[in-house]
Design a protein around this motif. Structure first.
Motif, PDB file in Angstrom:
ATOM      1  N   LYS A   1       0.865  -1.386   0.152  1.00  0.00           N
ATOM      2  CA  LYS A   1       0.042   0.051   0.059  1.00  0.00           C
ATOM      3  C   LYS A   1       0.936   1.241  -0.004  1.00  0.00           C
ATOM      4  CE  LYS A   1      -3.731  -2.238   2.613  1.00  0.00           C
ATOM      5  NZ  LYS A   1      -4.357  -2.548   3.535  1.00  0.00           N
ATOM      6  N   ASP A   2       1.761   1.204   0.799  1.00  0.00           N
ATOM      7  CA  ASP A   2       2.796   2.411   1.252  1.00  0.00           C
ATOM      8  C   ASP A   2       3.659   2.493  -0.482  1.00  0.00           C
ATOM      9  OD1 ASP A   2       2.027   2.890   3.600  1.00  0.00           O
ATOM     10  OD2 ASP A   2       3.726   1.952   4.272  1.00  0.00           O
ATOM     11  N   ILE A   3       3.941   1.748  -1.258  1.00  0.00           N
ATOM     12  CA  ILE A   3       4.691   1.937  -2.300  1.00  0.00           C
ATOM     13  C   ILE A   3       3.637   2.371  -3.307  1.00  0.00           C
ATOM     14  CG2 ILE A   3       5.527   0.523  -4.513  1.00  0.00           C
ATOM     15  CD1 ILE A   3       6.786  -1.234  -2.413  1.00  0.00           C
ATOM     16  N   TRP A   4       2.238   2.054  -3.346  1.00  0.00           N
ATOM     17  CA  TRP A   4       1.468   2.953  -4.337  1.00  0.00           C
ATOM     18  C   TRP A   4       1.157   4.253  -3.608  1.00  0.00           C
ATOM     19  CZ3 TRP A   4      -0.536   1.626  -9.122  1.00  0.00           C
ATOM     20  CH2 TRP A   4      -0.241   0.558  -9.439  1.00  0.00           C
ATOM     21  N   ARG A   5       1.009   4.416  -2.697  1.00  0.00           N
ATOM     22  CA  ARG A   5       0.591   5.749  -1.745  1.00  0.00           C
ATOM     23  C   ARG A   5       1.886   6.789  -1.829  1.00  0.00           C
ATOM     24  NH1 ARG A   5       1.827   8.005   2.716  1.00  0.00           N
ATOM     25  NH2 ARG A   5       2.951   6.029   3.395  1.00  0.00           N
TER      26      ARG A   5
ATOM     27  N   GLN B   1       6.009   1.564  -8.143  1.00  0.00           N
ATOM     28  CA  GLN B   1       7.315   2.008  -7.937  1.00  0.00           C
ATOM     29  C   GLN B   1       7.504   3.108  -7.144  1.00  0.00           C
ATOM     30  OE1 GLN B   1       9.187   1.720 -11.836  1.00  0.00           O
ATOM     31  NE2 GLN B   1       9.360   4.098 -12.082  1.00  0.00           N
ATOM     32  N   VAL B   2       8.638   3.184  -6.180  1.00  0.00           N
ATOM     33  CA  VAL B   2       8.964   4.173  -5.592  1.00  0.00           C
ATOM     34  C   VAL B   2      10.521   4.129  -5.237  1.00  0.00           C
ATOM     35  CG1 VAL B   2       8.487   3.203  -3.286  1.00  0.00           C
ATOM     36  CG2 VAL B   2       8.397   5.516  -3.379  1.00  0.00           C
ATOM     37  N   ALA B   3      11.388   5.282  -5.202  1.00  0.00           N
ATOM     38  CA  ALA B   3      12.564   5.362  -4.760  1.00  0.00           C
ATOM     39  C   ALA B   3      12.661   5.185  -3.375  1.00  0.00           C
ATOM     40  CB  ALA B   3      13.180   6.890  -5.223  1.00  0.00           C
TER      41      ALA B   3
ATOM     42  N   THR C   1      11.039  -6.010  -6.151  1.00  0.00           N
ATOM     43  CA  THR C   1      12.380  -6.239  -6.852  1.00  0.00           C
ATOM     44  C   THR C   1      13.102  -4.727  -6.695  1.00  0.00           C
ATOM     45  OG1 THR C   1      11.696  -5.501  -9.103  1.00  0.00           O
ATOM     46  CG2 THR C   1      11.686  -7.839  -8.330  1.00  0.00           C
ATOM     47  N   TYR C   2      14.137  -4.869  -6.537  1.00  0.00           N
ATOM     48  CA  TYR C   2      15.267  -3.656  -6.708  1.00  0.00           C
ATOM     49  C   TYR C   2      16.761  -4.153  -6.681  1.00  0.00           C
ATOM     50  CZ  TYR C   2      15.861  -4.940  -1.395  1.00  0.00           C
ATOM     51  OH  TYR C   2      15.896  -5.698  -0.383  1.00  0.00           O
ATOM     52  N   LYS C   3      17.338  -3.110  -7.455  1.00  0.00           N
ATOM     53  CA  LYS C   3      18.760  -3.605  -7.857  1.00  0.00           C
ATOM     54  C   LYS C   3      19.812  -3.023  -6.874  1.00  0.00           C
ATOM     55  CE  LYS C   3      17.502  -3.398 -12.801  1.00  0.00           C
ATOM     56  NZ  LYS C   3      17.670  -2.910 -14.210  1.00  0.00           N
ATOM     57  N   SER C   4      19.826  -3.876  -5.857  1.00  0.00           N
ATOM     58  CA  SER C   4      20.868  -3.441  -4.788  1.00  0.00           C
ATOM     59  C   SER C   4      20.992  -4.561  -3.758  1.00  0.00           C
ATOM     60  CB  SER C   4      20.677  -1.930  -4.080  1.00  0.00           C
ATOM     61  OG  SER C   4      21.405  -1.889  -3.197  1.00  0.00           O
ATOM     62  N   PRO C   5      22.044  -5.130  -3.363  1.00  0.00           N
ATOM     63  CA  PRO C   5      22.199  -6.127  -2.427  1.00  0.00           C
ATOM     64  C   PRO C   5      21.577  -5.645  -1.172  1.00  0.00           C
ATOM     65  CG  PRO C   5      24.331  -5.330  -2.934  1.00  0.00           C
ATOM     66  CD  PRO C   5      23.300  -4.768  -3.836  1.00  0.00           C
ATOM     67  N   ILE C   6      21.625  -4.172  -0.673  1.00  0.00           N
ATOM     68  CA  ILE C   6      21.294  -3.804   0.493  1.00  0.00           C
ATOM     69  C   ILE C   6      20.747  -2.259   0.143  1.00  0.00           C
ATOM     70  CG2 ILE C   6      22.920  -5.119   2.233  1.00  0.00           C
ATOM     71  CD1 ILE C   6      24.613  -2.343   1.982  1.00  0.00           C
ATOM     72  N   LEU C   7      20.002  -2.032   1.266  1.00  0.00           N
ATOM     73  CA  LEU C   7      19.417  -0.607   0.894  1.00  0.00           C
ATOM     74  C   LEU C   7      19.834   0.287   2.499  1.00  0.00           C
ATOM     75  CD1 LEU C   7      15.951  -1.479  -0.293  1.00  0.00           C
ATOM     76  CD2 LEU C   7      17.772  -0.360  -1.657  1.00  0.00           C
ATOM     77  N   LEU C   8      20.699   1.377   2.023  1.00  0.00           N
ATOM     78  CA  LEU C   8      21.078   2.165   3.291  1.00  0.00           C
ATOM     79  C   LEU C   8      20.741   3.568   2.900  1.00  0.00           C
ATOM     80  CD1 LEU C   8      24.727   0.921   3.586  1.00  0.00           C
ATOM     81  CD2 LEU C   8      22.773   0.339   5.005  1.00  0.00           C
ATOM     82  N   LYS C   9      20.298   4.341   3.894  1.00  0.00           N
ATOM     83  CA  LYS C   9      19.656   5.755   3.674  1.00  0.00           C
ATOM     84  C   LYS C   9      20.853   6.349   3.018  1.00  0.00           C
ATOM     85  CE  LYS C   9      17.185   9.269   3.779  1.00  0.00           C
ATOM     86  NZ  LYS C   9      16.980   9.790   2.521  1.00  0.00           N
ATOM     87  N   GLY C  10      20.536   7.487   2.244  1.00  0.00           N
ATOM     88  CA  GLY C  10      21.679   8.252   1.745  1.00  0.00           C
ATOM     89  C   GLY C  10      22.314   7.760   0.548  1.00  0.00           C
TER      90      GLY C  10
ATOM     91  N   ASP D   1      19.344   6.062  -1.795  1.00  0.00           N
ATOM     92  CA  ASP D   1      18.185   6.756  -1.964  1.00  0.00           C
ATOM     93  C   ASP D   1      17.328   6.831  -3.308  1.00  0.00           C
ATOM     94  OD1 ASP D   1      18.238   7.465   0.678  1.00  0.00           O
ATOM     95  OD2 ASP D   1      18.625   9.726   0.198  1.00  0.00           O
ATOM     96  N   LYS D   2      18.124   6.660  -4.273  1.00  0.00           N
ATOM     97  CA  LYS D   2      17.557   6.457  -5.812  1.00  0.00           C
ATOM     98  C   LYS D   2      17.466   5.306  -6.363  1.00  0.00           C
ATOM     99  CE  LYS D   2      19.598  10.959  -6.946  1.00  0.00           C
ATOM    100  NZ  LYS D   2      20.425  11.557  -7.700  1.00  0.00           N
ATOM    101  N   VAL D   3      17.694   4.093  -5.689  1.00  0.00           N
ATOM    102  CA  VAL D   3      17.200   2.642  -5.944  1.00  0.00           C
ATOM    103  C   VAL D   3      15.968   2.546  -6.124  1.00  0.00           C
ATOM    104  CG1 VAL D   3      17.572   0.347  -5.372  1.00  0.00           C
ATOM    105  CG2 VAL D   3      19.370   1.965  -4.833  1.00  0.00           C
ATOM    106  N   MET D   4      15.219   2.208  -7.164  1.00  0.00           N
ATOM    107  CA  MET D   4      13.974   2.057  -7.411  1.00  0.00           C
ATOM    108  C   MET D   4      13.414   0.744  -6.743  1.00  0.00           C
ATOM    109  SD  MET D   4      12.922   4.930  -8.533  1.00  0.00           S
ATOM    110  CE  MET D   4      11.360   4.607  -8.770  1.00  0.00           C
ATOM    111  N   VAL D   5      12.365   0.721  -6.105  1.00  0.00           N
ATOM    112  CA  VAL D   5      11.693  -0.450  -5.187  1.00  0.00           C
ATOM    113  C   VAL D   5      10.585  -0.694  -6.265  1.00  0.00           C
ATOM    114  CG1 VAL D   5      10.589  -1.397  -3.382  1.00  0.00           C
ATOM    115  CG2 VAL D   5      12.388   0.108  -3.144  1.00  0.00           C
TER     116      VAL D   5
END
Length: 104
Positions: free
Chosen positions: A21-25, A33-35, A66-75, A78-82
């Motif tokens: 829901k949050d990705i859509w919102r 999709q969302v960054a 899906t997203y193209k990163s092995p991990i997600l860290l703030k900063g 930030d631009k990795v699309m989920v």
């Protein structure tokens, strides 16, 4: 399976449903999709998840996102699309059983 394990599984299932829901919102109203940074910075998202990156990782393992990163860290990420795998418009009737969605 202990009651704690069942509780944690149910909590994760609920977080993943909320994540959809949050990705859509927060993201693009035309496609699911969302960054990562945009989702992370959203006030409602911050209030809901204890560990957004961990919830996203669990959703990725289940084939929900899906997203193209092995991990997600703030900063740094930030631009990795989920992206949601299921691109059905939010609000369609769905039931979830053991983490597997099916349309009604």
């Amino acid at each position: 399976v202990t009651s704690l394990a069942l509780f944690l599984q149910e909590r994760l299932n609920n977080e993943i449903e909320q994540l959809k829901k949050d990705i859509w919102r927060v993201g693009d109203p035309e496609k699911p999709q969302v960054a990562f940074g945009e989702l992370f910075d959203d006030e409602q998202t911050q209030q809901h998840y204890e560990g957004l990156a961990a919830t996203l990782k669990a959703a990725k393992k289940r084939g929900i996102v899906t997203y193209k990163s092995p991990i997600l860290l703030k900063g740094a990420h930030d631009k990795v699309m989920v992206n949601l795998v299921d691109t059905s418009p939010q609000g369609e009737s769905e039931t979830t059983t053991n983490g597997v969605s099916s349309k009604e």
